[in-house]
Design a protein around this motif. Structure first.
Motif, PDB file in Angstrom:
ATOM      1  N   PRO A 114      -3.505  63.536   0.836  1.00  0.00           N
ATOM      2  CA  PRO A 114      -4.411  62.720  -0.125  1.00  0.00           C
ATOM      3  C   PRO A 114      -5.706  63.677  -0.329  1.00  0.00           C
ATOM      4  N   VAL A 115      -6.133  63.191  -1.531  1.00  0.00           N
ATOM      5  CA  VAL A 115      -7.540  63.941  -1.639  1.00  0.00           C
ATOM      6  C   VAL A 115      -8.610  62.964  -1.437  1.00  0.00           C
ATOM      7  N   LYS A 116      -9.882  63.292  -1.084  1.00  0.00           N
ATOM      8  CA  LYS A 116     -11.056  62.502  -0.753  1.00  0.00           C
ATOM      9  C   LYS A 116     -11.681  62.762  -1.857  1.00  0.00           C
ATOM     10  N   ALA A 117     -12.040  61.908  -2.744  1.00  0.00           N
ATOM     11  CA  ALA A 117     -12.887  62.080  -4.034  1.00  0.00           C
ATOM     12  C   ALA A 117     -13.324  60.723  -4.620  1.00  0.00           C
ATOM     13  N   GLU A 118     -14.523  60.326  -5.022  1.00  0.00           N
ATOM     14  CA  GLU A 118     -14.856  59.280  -5.643  1.00  0.00           C
ATOM     15  C   GLU A 118     -13.979  58.681  -6.815  1.00  0.00           C
ATOM     16  N   GLY A 119     -13.787  57.575  -7.183  1.00  0.00           N
ATOM     17  CA  GLY A 119     -12.931  57.327  -8.082  1.00  0.00           C
ATOM     18  C   GLY A 119     -11.450  57.736  -8.055  1.00  0.00           C
ATOM     19  N   ARG A 120     -10.905  57.739  -6.835  1.00  0.00           N
ATOM     20  CA  ARG A 120      -9.748  58.273  -6.465  1.00  0.00           C
ATOM     21  C   ARG A 120      -8.700  57.046  -7.210  1.00  0.00           C
ATOM     22  N   ASP A 121      -9.228  55.573  -7.129  1.00  0.00           N
ATOM     23  CA  ASP A 121      -8.414  54.758  -7.517  1.00  0.00           C
ATOM     24  C   ASP A 121      -8.341  54.276  -9.153  1.00  0.00           C
ATOM     25  N   LEU A 122      -8.708  55.164  -9.893  1.00  0.00           N
ATOM     26  CA  LEU A 122      -8.911  54.967 -11.431  1.00  0.00           C
ATOM     27  C   LEU A 122      -7.293  54.944 -11.694  1.00  0.00           C
ATOM     28  N   ASP A 123      -7.159  54.400 -12.833  1.00  0.00           N
ATOM     29  CA  ASP A 123      -5.680  54.600 -13.463  1.00  0.00           C
ATOM     30  C   ASP A 123      -5.348  56.176 -13.944  1.00  0.00           C
ATOM     31  N   ASN A 124      -4.136  56.342 -13.763  1.00  0.00           N
ATOM     32  CA  ASN A 124      -3.727  57.449 -14.655  1.00  0.00           C
ATOM     33  C   ASN A 124      -4.010  58.783 -13.633  1.00  0.00           C
ATOM     34  N   ILE A 125      -4.029  58.431 -12.194  1.00  0.00           N
ATOM     35  CA  ILE A 125      -4.243  59.418 -11.172  1.00  0.00           C
ATOM     36  C   ILE A 125      -2.859  59.203 -10.450  1.00  0.00           C
ATOM     37  N   PHE A 126      -2.019  60.475 -10.056  1.00  0.00           N
ATOM     38  CA  PHE A 126      -0.635  60.078  -9.618  1.00  0.00           C
ATOM     39  C   PHE A 126      -0.542  61.417  -8.660  1.00  0.00           C
ATOM     40  N   TYR A 127       0.298  60.756  -7.680  1.00  0.00           N
ATOM     41  CA  TYR A 127       1.202  61.745  -6.927  1.00  0.00           C
ATOM     42  C   TYR A 127       2.524  62.120  -7.406  1.00  0.00           C
ATOM     43  N   LEU A 128       3.061  63.362  -7.084  1.00  0.00           N
ATOM     44  CA  LEU A 128       4.328  63.452  -7.509  1.00  0.00           C
ATOM     45  C   LEU A 128       5.419  63.597  -6.193  1.00  0.00           C
ATOM     46  N   ARG A 129       5.781  62.430  -5.888  1.00  0.00           N
ATOM     47  CA  ARG A 129       6.513  62.475  -4.734  1.00  0.00           C
ATOM     48  C   ARG A 129       7.974  61.362  -4.988  1.00  0.00           C
ATOM     49  N   HIS A 130       7.549  60.426  -5.563  1.00  0.00           N
ATOM     50  CA  HIS A 130       8.548  59.234  -5.608  1.00  0.00           C
ATOM     51  C   HIS A 130       8.993  59.168  -6.951  1.00  0.00           C
ATOM     52  N   GLN A 131      10.279  58.692  -7.028  1.00  0.00           N
ATOM     53  CA  GLN A 131      10.651  58.361  -8.470  1.00  0.00           C
ATOM     54  C   GLN A 131       9.864  57.458  -9.228  1.00  0.00           C
ATOM     55  N   ALA A 132       9.115  56.407  -8.332  1.00  0.00           N
ATOM     56  CA  ALA A 132       8.155  55.654  -9.158  1.00  0.00           C
ATOM     57  C   ALA A 132       6.934  56.329  -9.555  1.00  0.00           C
ATOM     58  N   HIS A 133       6.408  57.452  -8.934  1.00  0.00           N
ATOM     59  CA  HIS A 133       5.421  58.113  -9.559  1.00  0.00           C
ATOM     60  C   HIS A 133       5.700  58.842 -10.798  1.00  0.00           C
ATOM     61  N   VAL A 134       7.128  59.317 -10.984  1.00  0.00           N
ATOM     62  CA  VAL A 134       7.238  59.972 -12.466  1.00  0.00           C
ATOM     63  C   VAL A 134       7.417  58.898 -13.546  1.00  0.00           C
ATOM     64  N   ARG A 135       8.081  57.801 -13.005  1.00  0.00           N
ATOM     65  CA  ARG A 135       7.973  56.698 -14.109  1.00  0.00           C
ATOM     66  C   ARG A 135       6.641  56.031 -14.440  1.00  0.00           C
ATOM     67  N   ALA A 230     -12.772  67.112 -18.975  1.00  0.00           N
ATOM     68  CA  ALA A 230     -12.282  66.025 -19.207  1.00  0.00           C
ATOM     69  C   ALA A 230     -10.949  65.998 -19.150  1.00  0.00           C
ATOM     70  N   CYS A 231     -10.207  64.700 -18.630  1.00  0.00           N
ATOM     71  CA  CYS A 231      -8.728  64.732 -18.511  1.00  0.00           C
ATOM     72  C   CYS A 231      -8.463  63.260 -18.704  1.00  0.00           C
ATOM     73  N   ASP A 232      -7.118  63.073 -19.061  1.00  0.00           N
ATOM     74  CA  ASP A 232      -6.703  61.690 -18.866  1.00  0.00           C
ATOM     75  C   ASP A 232      -5.690  61.419 -18.148  1.00  0.00           C
ATOM     76  N   LEU A 233      -5.159  62.434 -17.428  1.00  0.00           N
ATOM     77  CA  LEU A 233      -4.027  62.475 -16.598  1.00  0.00           C
ATOM     78  C   LEU A 233      -3.941  63.294 -15.518  1.00  0.00           C
ATOM     79  N   VAL A 234      -4.040  62.960 -14.361  1.00  0.00           N
ATOM     80  CA  VAL A 234      -4.414  63.660 -13.118  1.00  0.00           C
ATOM     81  C   VAL A 234      -3.110  63.644 -12.148  1.00  0.00           C
ATOM     82  N   VAL A 235      -2.644  64.761 -11.764  1.00  0.00           N
ATOM     83  CA  VAL A 235      -1.781  65.003 -10.821  1.00  0.00           C
ATOM     84  C   VAL A 235      -2.056  65.543  -9.454  1.00  0.00           C
ATOM     85  N   ILE A 236      -2.128  64.731  -8.404  1.00  0.00           N
ATOM     86  CA  ILE A 236      -2.589  65.350  -7.029  1.00  0.00           C
ATOM     87  C   ILE A 236      -1.259  65.920  -6.385  1.00  0.00           C
TER      88      ILE A 236
END
Lengths: 414, 199, 621
Positions: A114-135, A230-236
């Motif tokens: 995980p990363v520690k950062a404020e606002g981590r729970d905003l939408d469009n911030i993803f991990y790339l580990r599970h099929q669900a993440h990619v969906r 500026a960004c509208d999609l983040v992958v951790i």
């Protein structure tokens, strides 16, 4: 005699490889698989291919929908294990009765770091580990213009590559000077970086995210140097950690992963571990190491299953290896690719061939090959990796192994 | 079951097996036409060069268990039980090169192929000429080999011959069968040249 | 320095350029040689036959597979046929080169020779006399016309035997007659070899090989000898003069032009053009300090012998010299010009020009030389080279040149001895000089470049054996510093004394590869002086790094003339041990000399010393 109860935590490739060997070796036993993902077994490394659009999600499953039934396995899916109590031989699952085991395999895999950062729970911030993440990513991708990828490791790199191929503008934040610093050396990393940049990737070195801004979806990231991106999609994509929160350290020895011996046995009786969660002997390093890669998960799962079925077979150990294709580059690496510069126990030889656009690097410890990096012309890479795995002394001159024409026959002439 | 057996000491490096293999895996199955085809037919057997510039026909051993099969991400590699052949389903193959990473013999290649979906780069390796075998033919590389470096026979027969040859050399009143003088002479000279080059 | 470069060549300039050119992503001959491994064993053993389309055929050396071609030819026949055709191709190459010179001589005689002229009138008269041409009171052009006509007849079927065979000892000529291998016509023997090796003609492998010797003799005592002698008439008989060698002969501040190939007909004209004040002025006007002409390969040797023109390198250097980025133009004629070379040039600014109607190369501009346009065309090309100086980019000339002395024609050697071979014979009789060896031939990527030539030469001279060399061997020893008077420090005490007194190097540069006939002429002269056969002399030949069909022909005419000859690389004959035994043993009883094959020059030196000592003993020395 009562039926042996085999319990496997994890329905990834290590878990199902173990189950299949177990079923063949111990046909009358009961096998239960507990997995937190509810899909039929699928190929995790291929989810990035779905992200980049090379494959549809229907190509991910590697076993049939009737898989559990076919192998006589009781699936307990969509549940996370909360605790294992080896003194009572119990596996505790959220909101269900404990499962009792005779023999237990922990193949719980790994979780994104995980990363520690404020606002981590905003939408469009993803991990790339599970099929669900990619969906999730695919769902928001039509509106995405500018993506931010945190981390230049294998996951970050695959995310960035996938998004670039989707035509999205990507900025990658990396701590070291080049991507894939765990897999590749500086020279290969530089070649990867050049190739990615040539295809439009922006790379910021040394910066970290301190906060995300926006709402409900992410709109920008604030970096440690104070700048705002500026960004509208983040992958951790900052790598993974063994998934072992449920393991009691007083019952099972844990280092970075769960410590296993050559039979994949943990320190607790009748408890085995395999795959990304296990830490066994590393063939190149000669010390314990977590090698969280697909082929090792298969091999370790099979080895654990064989031993659980009662056939005592010892493995030699594991070897970290990767092969990656990006645009015009193929990279294969394995073992120790960057030995400490101040350790004169290592000999490093390398060859850059501008005519063939190839690069090869070999790391020797005394006369044993312990690491390799290949860029392009990777077909013979398996022969070199096999040499690392066999730990055989190499009597051929290093130049021979580096040469373009190196092939298996030359090993026979030693 | 018959299978292709390699006798490396008999390989003279003429590359005929590679030509025959590529031709056998072409659309036209004739050499003059095959070289004009697109995608260009390519061999599954590769004559690698040894330390003394000698040839060695390197082909898939169809290992059991096969590391490539276990490492294949999409599960595209499978075994045909009848011919004990490890095969690649080119529809499923994703060209990830995981098989090359785990093959200790270096037999995998990646390219578009007449037997694969059009314009798709896939993993390619020896298929024991299953298509030819179904027509009663032997594998193309064996058919092309004129020196006996590649034979198609039951493995135990080949093993027995080799064992006999070895035991003859160690038994009393041994009748060692030397290699032909001319070939031995050429080999000596080539070894000498390599030794001199690496002085 | 990468081990690879060290294995590929002993020459420092080659090693440095290899490293540089790998960085430039240029592919060289060594790279291509590696890519060709493994070589086809059938072909290496001479067991493949492509002579007809019932085939192609090959013989299984292990004995289980086919032992006969479709026609029924066995290994002996196929190997002998292949070797025969190899010799024929070599003889054809030298002899066709000779033909071109005879044509120029004829044009000069007709007064249509543009810039060409008779430079050595005395030699013209001597040679004319040998050909039975009346020389008394006649003008040079008239003599030249008759001599050219006589030589043209040598190529045809008007002769029963070649004229210049008269130079050989009588014993040798009688032996050739007895064996029925006296060459009759230069083209005839080559043509007959092609005929005999056609399906269904000569299927006696020994008879084929004997004709191979006759074919080779038609080169040595025919085509090649005519090439050398006419070159001397047209361009002057060489005499010793200082020169320089290795890639350091290229000059950063000057326009560099390299000539490559074999025939002096083109390079001599280019040299004249380079010397013209008008061209030198033009070069200066474009910021260069002058025009520097250098050679590679044997046309370079031709210029070196007669004018002291510097030599940038031998066969395996021909691609490397372009890697300096300092060559404005390379002008090629024919033979040993790798078709890859224009591709190498595309990485630099070098302009590549082909000049012969029979030798064209991909990527080269073709500007055809003929006697009538040669002088003018040479000036045009030099002018274009000068203008190309402006396109130069980075220049890399990594070494300083090594001094050498060239120009040891037979006339020059006899001259150095005081006009008679007697002093040399006396030194040999006295044992100060144990004997002499001719080291000839090419470079071959199978052998570390120059290692064979230099090692063998060093071992022979330190054992008091005088070395004469030609072709790429001569360039190798020049680069190694063996071709200066001071090199006697490497010689044994006897050779040191003799060469020191004469102030000559212990290794004498006798010219290009067609000039191997100078060695034949010298050997014949020594044998005649001693009234023995060539095969009785304490001499030997060696081709430690040979690669070409021409070298096969040279080796065969050396052996057929009675000179024991040690080859480095193995010819494609091991498919037939009968052929191997005949060539390495059986020929001793036939022509008084054999081939030997020994890739290790240290061991080759031992073989040659043993041969020379045995011959000395037989002569009672």
């Amino acid at each position: 005699m009562a039926t042996t109860q085999h319990v496997i935590i994890g329905n990834g490739i290590a878990g199902i490889s173990a189950a299949e060997v177990l079923r063949a070796g111990d046909p009358d036993s009961a096998i239960t698989i507990i997995g937190d993902e509810s899909e039929t077994p699928y190929c995790r490394p291929m989810i990035s291919l779905v992200l980049e659009g090379a494959l549809g999600p229907e190509r991910l499953p590697i076993r049939g929908t009737d898989y559990y039934q076919q192998f006589g396995i009781t699936p307990v899916l969509g549940r996370r294990v909360t605790a294992v109590d080896t003194s009572r031989r119990e596996v505790h699952i959220n909101g269900a009765r404990p499962v009792i085991y005779d023999k237990l395999l922990i193949a719980s895999g790994a979780d994104p770091r995980p990363v520690k950062a404020e606002g981590r729970d905003l939408d469009n911030i993803f991990y790339l580990r599970h099929q669900a993440h990619v969906r999730g990513m695919l769902a928001v991708m039509p509106d995405a213009r500018k993506a931010l990828v945190l981390g230049g490791g294998l996951v970050g790199f695959k995310a960035a590559y996938g998004l670039l191929r989707r035509g999205i503008q990507v900025t990658m934040l990396i701590r070291s000077g080049y991507p894939l610093s765990m897999q590749a050396d500086a020279e290969a990393g530089r070649m990867v970086l050049t190739e990615l940049r040539a295809h439009g990737l922006e790379v910021r070195v040394g910066a970290e995210v301190t906060a995300f801004e926006g709402g409900p979806a992410v709109r920008a990231a604030v970096l440690s140097d104070g700048s705002r991106l500026a960004c509208d999609l983040v992958v951790i994509g900052k790598g993974v950690l063994p998934s072992l929160a449920f393991v009691r350290r007083d019952q099972i020895a844990v280092d970075l992963g769960i410590v296993v011996d050559r039979h994949m046995r943990t320190t607790a009786p009748d408890v085995y571990a395999a795959g990304d969660v296990a830490e066994g002997m590393d063939l190149a390093r000669g010390t314990r190491w977590v090698n969280a890669i697909w082929p090792e998960a298969v091999a370790q799962g099979r080895l654990a299953g064989t031993n659980m079925a009662g056939r005592e077979v010892a493995g030699e150990g594991s070897l970290g290896r990767n092969v990656i294709r990006i645009f015009g580059l193929d990279i294969m690496t394995g073992g120790i690719v960057d030995p400490p510069a101040d350790d004169d126990g290592f000999t490093v030889v390398s060859a850059l061939d501008p005519r063939r656009r190839t690069y090869r690097k070999l790391v020797f410890q005394k006369n044993r090959l312990v690491g390799m990096v290949m860029v392009n012309a990777i077909e013979q890479g398996g022969v070199l990796l096999g040499l690392i795995q066999s730990r055989m002394p190499v009597r051929l001159p290093a130049e021979t192994l580096l040469a373009n024409g190196f092939n298996y026959k030359q090993l026979l002439m030693e | 079951m018959k299978q292709v057996v390699v006798h490396p000491e008999r390989c003279v490096g003429c590359l005929q097996c590679m030509l025959a293999c590529a031709t056998a895996h072409s659309r036209s199955r004739t050499l003059p036409e095959a070289v004009l085809e697109s995608p260009r037919p390519r061999p599954r057997v590769h004559v690698g060069v040894g330390c003394f510039d000698e040839g060695f026909p390197n082909r898939c051993r169809h290992c059991d268990p096969a590391p490539c099969m276990l490492a294949c991400l999409p599960g595209a590699i499978y075994r045909d039980a009848q011919t004990n052949t490890v095969l690649i389903d080119t529809d499923r193959c994703i060209n990830c090169a995981s098989c090359a990473m785990v093959c200790p013999f270096g037999v995998l290649r990646y390219h578009p192929d007449v037997l694969a979906p059009p314009d798709k780069t896939v993993a390619v390796k020896c298929d024991n000429c299953i298509a030819r075998q179904q027509k009663g033919q032997i594998p193309a590389c064996v058919e092309a080999c004129r020196t006996g470096a590649l034979t198609f026979e039951p493995l135990d027969g080949a093993m027995r011959r080799k064992t006999d040859a070895v035991s003859r050399t160690v038994s009393a009143g041994r009748r060692e069968v030397p290699p032909p003088a001319g070939y031995a002479l050429l080999t000596t000279i080539k070894h000498e040249q390599v030794r001199l080059r690496s002085h | 320095m990468k081990k690879e470069y060290i294995q590929e060549t002993i020459a420092q300039d080659s090693r440095l350029l290899l490293r540089k050119m790998e960085g430039d992503a240029v592919t060289t001959v060594w790279e291509r040689h590696r890519d060709q491994q493994p070589h086809c064993g059938f072909c290496e053993m001479g067991l493949s036959c492509r002579n007809c389309v019932m085939g192609p055929c090959r013989i299984d050396p292990f004995g289980d597979g086919p032992q006969q071609g479709v026609c029924g030819a066995d290994a002996n026949i196929i190997v002998a046929r292949n070797l025969g055709r190899m010799i024929a191709a070599g003889a054809a190459s030298h002899s066709d080169h000779g033909r071109d010179l005879v044509e120029v001589l004829a044009k000069v005689a007709e007064g249509d020779g543009s810039g060409y002229q008779i430079r050595d009138g005395a030699k013209l008269r001597r040679l004319a006399a040998e050909f039975g041409v009346d020389v008394e009171g006649r003008e040079e052009k008239q003599i030249a016309a008759d001599l050219a006509y006589g030589m043209q007849e040598e190529y045809g079927m008007r002769r029963k035997s070649l004229t210049l065979l008269a130079r050989a000892p009588e014993k040798r000529r009688r032996l050739w007659d007895k064996l029925n291998i006296t060459p009759r016509g230069i083209d005839r023997e080559t043509s007959e070899m092609m005929h005999r090796t056609h399906m269904g003609v000569d299927n006696d492998w020994q008879s084929l090989l004997l004709h191979g010797l006759r074919n080779a003799l038609s080169d040595g005592w025919g085509g090649s000898m005519i090439a050398t002698e006419v070159s001397d008439i047209l361009f002057g008989t060489p005499s010793p003069r200082p020169t320089l060698s290795n890639v350091g002969v290229l000059k950063k501040e000057q326009v560099n032009i390299i000539v490559h190939g074999h025939n002096p007909v083109v390079s001599e004209m280019v040299l004249l053009a380079c010397q013209s004040p008008e061209m030198i002025e033009r070069a200066k006007a474009r910021g260069a300090q002058g025009i520097n002409l250098a050679g590679v390969c044997c046309t370079g040797n031709e210029l070196l012998m007669r004018h002291g023109v510097a030599m940038a390198g031998n066969h395996l250097c021909t691609e490397l010299v372009l890697g300096t980025g300092a060559v404005e133009m390379m002008i090629v004629d024919y033979q040993c010009i790798m078709p890859s070379i224009a591709q190498v040039a595309t990485c630099y600014h070098t302009r590549m020009v082909s000049t012969s109607d029979k030798a064209r190369f991909p990527g080269m501009t073709h500007r055809e030389f003929h006697p009538h346009n040669a002088a003018g065309l040479a000036r045009e090309l030099v002018q274009e080279a000068v203008d190309n100086f402006a396109n130069r980019k980075a220049v890399y000339i990594p070494v300083e040149p090594v001094p050498a002395v060239g120009g040891f024609s037979v006339e020059a050697i006899v001259g150095a001895l005081g006009g008679t071979p007697e002093p040399l014979l006396d030194a040999i009789k006295a044992g100060k000089i144990r004997g002499a060896a001719g080291i000839v031939g090419c470079n071959n990527p199978k052998i570390t470049q120059d290692h064979g030539h230099v090692t063998l030469t060093r071992r022979l001279i330190e054992n008091d054996i005088l070395v004469v060399d030609t072709g790429c061997a001569a360039v190798a020893t020049a680069k190694a510093g063996f071709k200066v008077a001071e090199a006697i420090q490497y010689a044994g005490p006897g050779l040191k004394e003799v060469c020191g007194a004469l102030q000559i190097p212990p290794v004498l540069h006798m010219g290009s590869c067609v000039d191997n006939v100078r060695i034949l002429v010298l050997a014949a002269a020594l044998a005649n002086a001693l009234q023995v056969d060539i095969s009785d002399l304490p001499i030997a030949g060696a081709a430690p790094e040979w690669y070409s069909e021409k070298a096969a022909a040279i080796g065969a005419y050396f052996v057929a003339s009675g000179v024991y000859t040690v080859l480095g690389p193995m010819p494609p004959i091991t498919g037939s041990m009968d052929v191997v035994h005949l060539l390495t043993q059986g020929l001793e009883g036939v022509v008084g000399a054999t081939f030997a094959v020994e890739p290790d020059p240290e061991k080759a030196a031992v073989l040659i010393r043993e041969r020379i000592e045995a011959k000395r003993k037989a002569l009672g020395l």
